[in-house]
Structure formats: C-alpha cells, structure tokens
Motif scaffolding. Sequence first.
Motif, PDB file in Angstrom:
ATOM      1  N   TYR A  58      -5.415  14.545 -16.130  1.00  0.00           N
ATOM      2  CA  TYR A  58      -6.296  14.043 -15.179  1.00  0.00           C
ATOM      3  C   TYR A  58      -7.800  14.482 -15.123  1.00  0.00           C
ATOM      4  CZ  TYR A  58      -7.284  12.470 -10.656  1.00  0.00           C
ATOM      5  OH  TYR A  58      -8.283  11.926  -9.348  1.00  0.00           O
ATOM      6  N   ALA A  59      -8.744  13.454 -15.211  1.00  0.00           N
ATOM      7  CA  ALA A  59      -9.922  13.571 -15.428  1.00  0.00           C
ATOM      8  C   ALA A  59     -11.165  14.187 -14.782  1.00  0.00           C
ATOM      9  CB  ALA A  59     -10.579  12.434 -16.275  1.00  0.00           C
ATOM     10  N   TYR A  60      -9.880  14.394 -13.296  1.00  0.00           N
ATOM     11  CA  TYR A  60     -11.408  14.635 -11.965  1.00  0.00           C
ATOM     12  C   TYR A  60     -10.646  15.920 -10.978  1.00  0.00           C
ATOM     13  CZ  TYR A  60     -12.178   9.198 -13.215  1.00  0.00           C
ATOM     14  OH  TYR A  60     -12.775   8.521 -13.483  1.00  0.00           O
ATOM     15  N   SER A  61     -11.263  16.192 -10.474  1.00  0.00           N
ATOM     16  CA  SER A  61     -11.088  17.839  -9.476  1.00  0.00           C
ATOM     17  C   SER A  61     -10.436  17.364  -8.342  1.00  0.00           C
ATOM     18  CB  SER A  61     -12.636  18.641  -9.388  1.00  0.00           C
ATOM     19  OG  SER A  61     -13.392  18.394  -9.188  1.00  0.00           O
ATOM     20  N   ASP A  62     -11.121  16.291  -7.422  1.00  0.00           N
ATOM     21  CA  ASP A  62     -10.047  15.839  -6.281  1.00  0.00           C
ATOM     22  C   ASP A  62      -9.483  14.511  -6.503  1.00  0.00           C
ATOM     23  OD1 ASP A  62     -12.518  13.789  -6.842  1.00  0.00           O
ATOM     24  OD2 ASP A  62     -13.130  15.222  -5.256  1.00  0.00           O
ATOM     25  N   LEU A  63      -8.812  13.891  -5.577  1.00  0.00           N
ATOM     26  CA  LEU A  63      -8.633  12.718  -5.667  1.00  0.00           C
ATOM     27  C   LEU A  63      -9.114  12.110  -4.076  1.00  0.00           C
ATOM     28  CD1 LEU A  63      -6.431  10.283  -6.953  1.00  0.00           C
ATOM     29  CD2 LEU A  63      -4.562  11.608  -5.889  1.00  0.00           C
ATOM     30  N   SER A  64      -9.771  11.043  -3.918  1.00  0.00           N
ATOM     31  CA  SER A  64      -9.766  10.319  -2.607  1.00  0.00           C
ATOM     32  C   SER A  64      -8.748   8.660  -2.693  1.00  0.00           C
ATOM     33  CB  SER A  64     -11.182   9.781  -2.816  1.00  0.00           C
ATOM     34  OG  SER A  64     -12.321  10.855  -2.946  1.00  0.00           O
ATOM     35  N   LEU A  65      -8.517   8.975  -1.501  1.00  0.00           N
ATOM     36  CA  LEU A  65      -7.168   8.168  -1.131  1.00  0.00           C
ATOM     37  C   LEU A  65      -7.837   7.492   0.546  1.00  0.00           C
ATOM     38  CD1 LEU A  65      -4.367   9.984  -1.897  1.00  0.00           C
ATOM     39  CD2 LEU A  65      -5.234   8.603  -2.879  1.00  0.00           C
ATOM     40  N   VAL A  66      -6.820   6.175   0.538  1.00  0.00           N
ATOM     41  CA  VAL A  66      -7.396   6.571   2.149  1.00  0.00           C
ATOM     42  C   VAL A  66      -6.035   5.576   1.985  1.00  0.00           C
ATOM     43  CG1 VAL A  66      -8.316   3.924   3.314  1.00  0.00           C
ATOM     44  CG2 VAL A  66      -9.668   4.498   1.957  1.00  0.00           C
ATOM     45  N   VAL A  67      -5.005   6.337   3.458  1.00  0.00           N
ATOM     46  CA  VAL A  67      -4.331   6.683   3.989  1.00  0.00           C
ATOM     47  C   VAL A  67      -4.260   5.669   5.612  1.00  0.00           C
ATOM     48  CG1 VAL A  67      -2.647   6.983   4.566  1.00  0.00           C
ATOM     49  CG2 VAL A  67      -3.410   8.085   3.159  1.00  0.00           C
ATOM     50  N   ASP A  68      -3.239   4.038   5.348  1.00  0.00           N
ATOM     51  CA  ASP A  68      -2.981   2.872   6.231  1.00  0.00           C
ATOM     52  C   ASP A  68      -2.299   2.925   6.967  1.00  0.00           C
ATOM     53  OD1 ASP A  68      -6.370   2.235   5.674  1.00  0.00           O
ATOM     54  OD2 ASP A  68      -5.733   0.624   5.169  1.00  0.00           O
ATOM     55  N   MET A  69      -2.170   3.785   8.341  1.00  0.00           N
ATOM     56  CA  MET A  69      -0.872   3.760   9.132  1.00  0.00           C
ATOM     57  C   MET A  69      -0.460   2.702   9.491  1.00  0.00           C
ATOM     58  SD  MET A  69      -0.225   7.722   9.126  1.00  0.00           S
ATOM     59  CE  MET A  69      -2.202   8.261   9.555  1.00  0.00           C
ATOM     60  N   ILE A  70      -0.102   1.393  10.247  1.00  0.00           N
ATOM     61  CA  ILE A  70      -0.381   0.624  11.142  1.00  0.00           C
ATOM     62  C   ILE A  70       1.388   0.604  11.839  1.00  0.00           C
ATOM     63  CG2 ILE A  70       0.351  -1.952  10.977  1.00  0.00           C
ATOM     64  CD1 ILE A  70      -0.804  -1.614   7.687  1.00  0.00           C
ATOM     65  N   ASP A  71       0.678   0.692  12.850  1.00  0.00           N
ATOM     66  CA  ASP A  71       2.124   0.373  14.023  1.00  0.00           C
ATOM     67  C   ASP A  71       2.742  -1.352  14.258  1.00  0.00           C
ATOM     68  OD1 ASP A  71       1.057  -1.238  15.974  1.00  0.00           O
ATOM     69  OD2 ASP A  71      -0.060   0.792  16.914  1.00  0.00           O
ATOM     70  N   SER A  72       4.046  -1.617  14.891  1.00  0.00           N
ATOM     71  CA  SER A  72       4.306  -2.460  15.401  1.00  0.00           C
ATOM     72  C   SER A  72       3.666  -3.839  15.620  1.00  0.00           C
ATOM     73  CB  SER A  72       5.301  -2.792  15.637  1.00  0.00           C
ATOM     74  OG  SER A  72       5.106  -1.647  17.493  1.00  0.00           O
ATOM     75  N   THR A  73       2.625  -3.083  16.646  1.00  0.00           N
ATOM     76  CA  THR A  73       1.786  -4.532  16.806  1.00  0.00           C
ATOM     77  C   THR A  73       0.323  -4.735  16.182  1.00  0.00           C
ATOM     78  OG1 THR A  73      -0.063  -2.953  18.087  1.00  0.00           O
ATOM     79  CG2 THR A  73       1.564  -3.967  19.537  1.00  0.00           C
ATOM     80  N   HIS A  74       0.259  -3.949  14.951  1.00  0.00           N
ATOM     81  CA  HIS A  74      -0.827  -4.158  13.318  1.00  0.00           C
ATOM     82  C   HIS A  74      -1.652  -3.798  13.924  1.00  0.00           C
ATOM     83  CE1 HIS A  74       2.433  -7.095  12.072  1.00  0.00           C
ATOM     84  NE2 HIS A  74       2.095  -8.075  13.007  1.00  0.00           N
ATOM     85  N   HIS A  75      -1.830  -2.811  14.667  1.00  0.00           N
ATOM     86  CA  HIS A  75      -3.044  -1.533  14.985  1.00  0.00           C
ATOM     87  C   HIS A  75      -3.151  -0.531  13.487  1.00  0.00           C
ATOM     88  CE1 HIS A  75      -5.239   1.718  16.331  1.00  0.00           C
ATOM     89  NE2 HIS A  75      -5.886   0.988  16.977  1.00  0.00           N
ATOM     90  N   VAL A  76      -4.402  -0.447  12.965  1.00  0.00           N
ATOM     91  CA  VAL A  76      -4.052   0.022  11.658  1.00  0.00           C
ATOM     92  C   VAL A  76      -4.869   1.867  11.786  1.00  0.00           C
ATOM     93  CG1 VAL A  76      -5.051   0.745   9.566  1.00  0.00           C
ATOM     94  CG2 VAL A  76      -4.090  -1.467  10.372  1.00  0.00           C
ATOM     95  N   LYS A  77      -4.534   2.931  11.933  1.00  0.00           N
ATOM     96  CA  LYS A  77      -5.313   4.215  12.079  1.00  0.00           C
ATOM     97  C   LYS A  77      -5.348   4.830  10.938  1.00  0.00           C
ATOM     98  CE  LYS A  77      -2.966   5.610  16.564  1.00  0.00           C
ATOM     99  NZ  LYS A  77      -2.580   6.665  16.889  1.00  0.00           N
ATOM    100  N   ARG A  78      -6.693   4.354  10.649  1.00  0.00           N
ATOM    101  CA  ARG A  78      -6.982   4.566   8.611  1.00  0.00           C
ATOM    102  C   ARG A  78      -7.683   6.166   8.535  1.00  0.00           C
ATOM    103  NH1 ARG A  78     -10.077   0.849   5.365  1.00  0.00           N
ATOM    104  NH2 ARG A  78      -8.306  -0.046   4.875  1.00  0.00           N
ATOM    105  N   ARG A  79      -7.340   6.917   7.458  1.00  0.00           N
ATOM    106  CA  ARG A  79      -7.520   8.275   7.259  1.00  0.00           C
ATOM    107  C   ARG A  79      -8.150   8.059   6.057  1.00  0.00           C
ATOM    108  NH1 ARG A  79      -5.942   9.152  11.865  1.00  0.00           N
ATOM    109  NH2 ARG A  79      -4.919  10.849  12.958  1.00  0.00           N
ATOM    110  N   LEU A  80      -9.618   8.641   5.406  1.00  0.00           N
ATOM    111  CA  LEU A  80      -9.819   9.101   3.996  1.00  0.00           C
ATOM    112  C   LEU A  80      -9.389  10.415   3.718  1.00  0.00           C
ATOM    113  CD1 LEU A  80     -13.120   7.947   4.700  1.00  0.00           C
ATOM    114  CD2 LEU A  80     -11.770   6.153   4.268  1.00  0.00           C
ATOM    115  N   VAL A  81      -8.822  10.613   3.107  1.00  0.00           N
ATOM    116  CA  VAL A  81      -8.443  11.913   2.492  1.00  0.00           C
ATOM    117  C   VAL A  81      -8.274  11.749   1.440  1.00  0.00           C
ATOM    118  CG1 VAL A  81      -5.850  12.526   1.779  1.00  0.00           C
ATOM    119  CG2 VAL A  81      -5.890  11.563   3.947  1.00  0.00           C
TER     120      VAL A  81
END
Length: 146
Positions: A58-81
């Motif tokens: 792996y070529a980098y010292s970190d890994l950036s991710l977007v995590v979307d948690m979606i509920d039953s009403t399609h509301h999205v809680k987004r976390r940048l990790v």
Amino acid sequence: MLMCLGACAPEHSTYSDFRDLPHDGWYASMPLRFCPEITDSTVTTCDVALAVRHSSSYAYSDLSLVVDMIDSTHHVKRRLVTIPVADKYGNWKGTGFGGLYQLKCDVARNMPLSSILSIVVWQSMKGCEKVECIENVGVIVTPSNK
C-alpha cells in the motif's frame, strides 16, 4: 473447555461482513454496500466500526473513506473517516503477519439500531481515482455498552 474459552472472549459482534476488493484497485466510483441484519431483539443501540486489510505494498500512510449510514426513510448520516495505516516513519499500524495488515476504526457509537438500514463505504483519497493494495473492507456492528 471450549465453553470456558468462549466466556472469556470479548463481546461478539452482532454483525460483521467483509468485501474483497478487485486486484486492480478500488475505484472512487465503486461503493461497497453492507446491509446489517440484526436479529437480537434486545439490542437497541449499537456501535459501528470499519476494518480494513491492506498489503505491505500500500502506497500511502492513511486511507480516507466516506461512510454513509442510511435509515429506513433514506436519511443519510455521513461520516468522513481517515484511517492512519502507517506512522511517520513508515511503520505499519494494526495487526498482521506476512504482507497483510488489518486496522479497525470506530465510525459511530450508540447509534439507534433503527437508524441503520444500510451502510455504504467509498474510498475518497484526494487525487486518486483508484487505490491499490487494499484487500478487504469490513463493517462490524456490536451492541453498545451501556
């Protein structure tokens, strides 16, 4: 003997699932979707974590991710990790042997179980359409400690 060992083990996850990534790399346009199925009716809140397995190439010292948690009403809680995979000297963090390493990172704590219908994970490395040498990405959901 096995029952005694099981009693001493840490709390088991309610849900865990890993996805293999293509050998040619993880494209920014390739989301990973997880649909946790929690059947334990006593669980009302949970903690969500990600686990990432990468090779020593792996070529980098970190890994950036977007995590979307979606509920039953399609509301999205987004976390940048951002997961630090190596220290400033280039030493790999996490556990592993040979050429593979695994890291675990908390995403959310004390989430109402009803607010997690699906979890979508995207790689979001700036300037990288494709990230190579990430082998697997997993989602782990455990009951919250009260």
